[in-house]
Enzyme design. Structure first.
Site, PDB file in Angstrom:
ATOM      1  N   ARG A  88      -3.048  -2.841   5.916  1.00  0.00           N
ATOM      2  CA  ARG A  88      -3.779  -1.584   5.816  1.00  0.00           C
ATOM      3  C   ARG A  88      -5.202  -1.695   6.341  1.00  0.00           C
ATOM      4  NH1 ARG A  88      -0.572   0.711   1.344  1.00  0.00           N
ATOM      5  NH2 ARG A  88      -1.080   2.880   1.000  1.00  0.00           N
ATOM      6  N   ARG A 127       5.352  15.279  -5.055  1.00  0.00           N
ATOM      7  CA  ARG A 127       5.806  13.998  -5.613  1.00  0.00           C
ATOM      8  C   ARG A 127       5.167  13.755  -6.988  1.00  0.00           C
ATOM      9  NH1 ARG A 127       4.865   8.630  -2.165  1.00  0.00           N
ATOM     10  NH2 ARG A 127       2.788   8.731  -3.055  1.00  0.00           N
ATOM     11  N   ARG A 133       3.335   9.628 -10.174  1.00  0.00           N
ATOM     12  CA  ARG A 133       2.530   8.459  -9.788  1.00  0.00           C
ATOM     13  C   ARG A 133       1.065   8.695 -10.114  1.00  0.00           C
ATOM     14  NH1 ARG A 133       3.615   5.742  -3.948  1.00  0.00           N
ATOM     15  NH2 ARG A 133       1.356   5.637  -3.950  1.00  0.00           N
ATOM     16  N   ARG A 144      -7.383   8.558  -0.743  1.00  0.00           N
ATOM     17  CA  ARG A 144      -6.408   7.763   0.033  1.00  0.00           C
ATOM     18  C   ARG A 144      -6.405   8.188   1.500  1.00  0.00           C
ATOM     19  NH1 ARG A 144      -1.603   9.127  -3.536  1.00  0.00           N
ATOM     20  NH2 ARG A 144      -0.259   7.955  -2.119  1.00  0.00           N
TER      21      ARG A 144
HETATM   22  P1  AMP Z   1       1.473   2.734  -1.369  1.00  0.00           P
HETATM   23  O1  AMP Z   1       2.627   2.679  -2.317  1.00  0.00           O
HETATM   24  O2  AMP Z   1       1.722   1.937  -0.119  1.00  0.00           O
HETATM   25  O3  AMP Z   1       1.026   4.136  -1.072  1.00  0.00           O
HETATM   26  O4  AMP Z   1       0.240   2.002  -2.095  1.00  0.00           O
HETATM   27  C1  AMP Z   1      -0.317   2.522  -3.282  1.00  0.00           C
HETATM   28  C2  AMP Z   1      -1.692   1.938  -3.526  1.00  0.00           C
HETATM   29  O5  AMP Z   1      -1.598   0.512  -3.670  1.00  0.00           O
HETATM   30  C3  AMP Z   1      -2.707   2.147  -2.414  1.00  0.00           C
HETATM   31  O6  AMP Z   1      -3.348   3.414  -2.482  1.00  0.00           O
HETATM   32  C4  AMP Z   1      -3.671   0.992  -2.672  1.00  0.00           C
HETATM   33  O7  AMP Z   1      -4.502   1.254  -3.785  1.00  0.00           O
HETATM   34  C5  AMP Z   1      -2.709  -0.120  -3.080  1.00  0.00           C
HETATM   35  N1  AMP Z   1      -2.236  -0.877  -1.899  1.00  0.00           N
HETATM   36  C6  AMP Z   1      -0.947  -0.994  -1.464  1.00  0.00           C
HETATM   37  N2  AMP Z   1      -0.872  -1.751  -0.375  1.00  0.00           N
HETATM   38  C7  AMP Z   1      -2.148  -2.124  -0.093  1.00  0.00           C
HETATM   39  C8  AMP Z   1      -2.747  -2.912   0.943  1.00  0.00           C
HETATM   40  N3  AMP Z   1      -2.004  -3.451   1.923  1.00  0.00           N
HETATM   41  N4  AMP Z   1      -4.097  -3.088   0.905  1.00  0.00           N
HETATM   42  C9  AMP Z   1      -4.851  -2.558  -0.070  1.00  0.00           C
HETATM   43  N5  AMP Z   1      -4.360  -1.790  -1.047  1.00  0.00           N
HETATM   44  C10 AMP Z   1      -3.016  -1.575  -1.081  1.00  0.00           C
END
Ligand code: AMP
Length: 191
Positions: A88, A127, A133, A144
């Protein structure tokens, strides 16, 4: 094959990754899912990450890179890996490239889902009602999106500069329609 499913929050990465995993026999590695499991179990990582995630911010690169470093060898042992939600940041991408290089591997394909921002927010708010969530609140969603534009978008340029195959996929429509586009792109790119 090492693939990345890439896109802004709400673009359908998780949904599509599960389908790609089933059809192409790739190991799906979602850093968001791993972190949510840590939060649910109340582990030290979960305690560190939970509040950051609920606010819609990114957890520190080192924490996430260490998690991936721990999981990648097992995932790489199979037919291939599909990374979802990682890398990310450009730093994470550089760390991933270095980890893969140790095994003589590299990122082969980036699938980038493209969805207009208005649709994304609508999907995430929907969602929130279905899944509940913690980070699908309007405030966290705004953060985000901000993090995505500020830090994550640059990951695409990072791989484009390396000449990695990049498939931009229209992510609007039903999950079936989107998957159909992805399937065609993967088949063509692997010829
Ligand atoms: P996601 O399920 O991919 O939308 O991730 C949910 C949350 O987890 C994100 O908004 C971040 O807070 C954290 N997160 C997940 N993957 C990463 C990553 N590669 N780097 C930093 N934070 C992450």
């Amino acid at each position: 094959m090492i693939g990345i499913i890439f896109g802004p929050p709400g673009s359908g990465k998780g949904t599509q990754a599960a389908r790609i995993e089933a059809e192409f026999n790739l190991k799906h590695l979602s850093t968001g899912e791993i972190l949510r499991a840590e939060v649910a179990r109340g582990t030290p990582i979960g305690k560190e990450a939970g509040r950051i995630m609920a606010a819609g911010d990114l957890v520190p690169d080192k924490l996430i890179v260490d998690i991936v470093r721990g999981r990648l060898p097992e995932a790489e042992a199979g037919a291939g890996v599909l990374l979802d939600g990682f890398p990310r940041t450009v730093r994470q991408a550089q760390a991933l490239d270095a980890m893969l290089a140790e095994e003589g591997h590299r990122v082969d394909l980036v699938i980038a889902l493209e969805v207009p921002e208005g649709d994304l927010i609508e999907r995430l708010l929907h969602r929130a009602k279905v899944e509940g969530r913690a980070d699908d609140t309007r405030k966290a969603i705004t953060e985000r999106m901000h993090e995505y534009h500020k830090l994550t978008e640059a990951v695409l340029d990072h791989y484009a500069r390396q000449g990695v195959a990049l498939e931009r996929i229209n992510g609007t429509g039903t999950p079936e329609q989107v998957f159909d586009r992805i399937r065609r792109a993967i088949v063509i790119s692997s010829r």
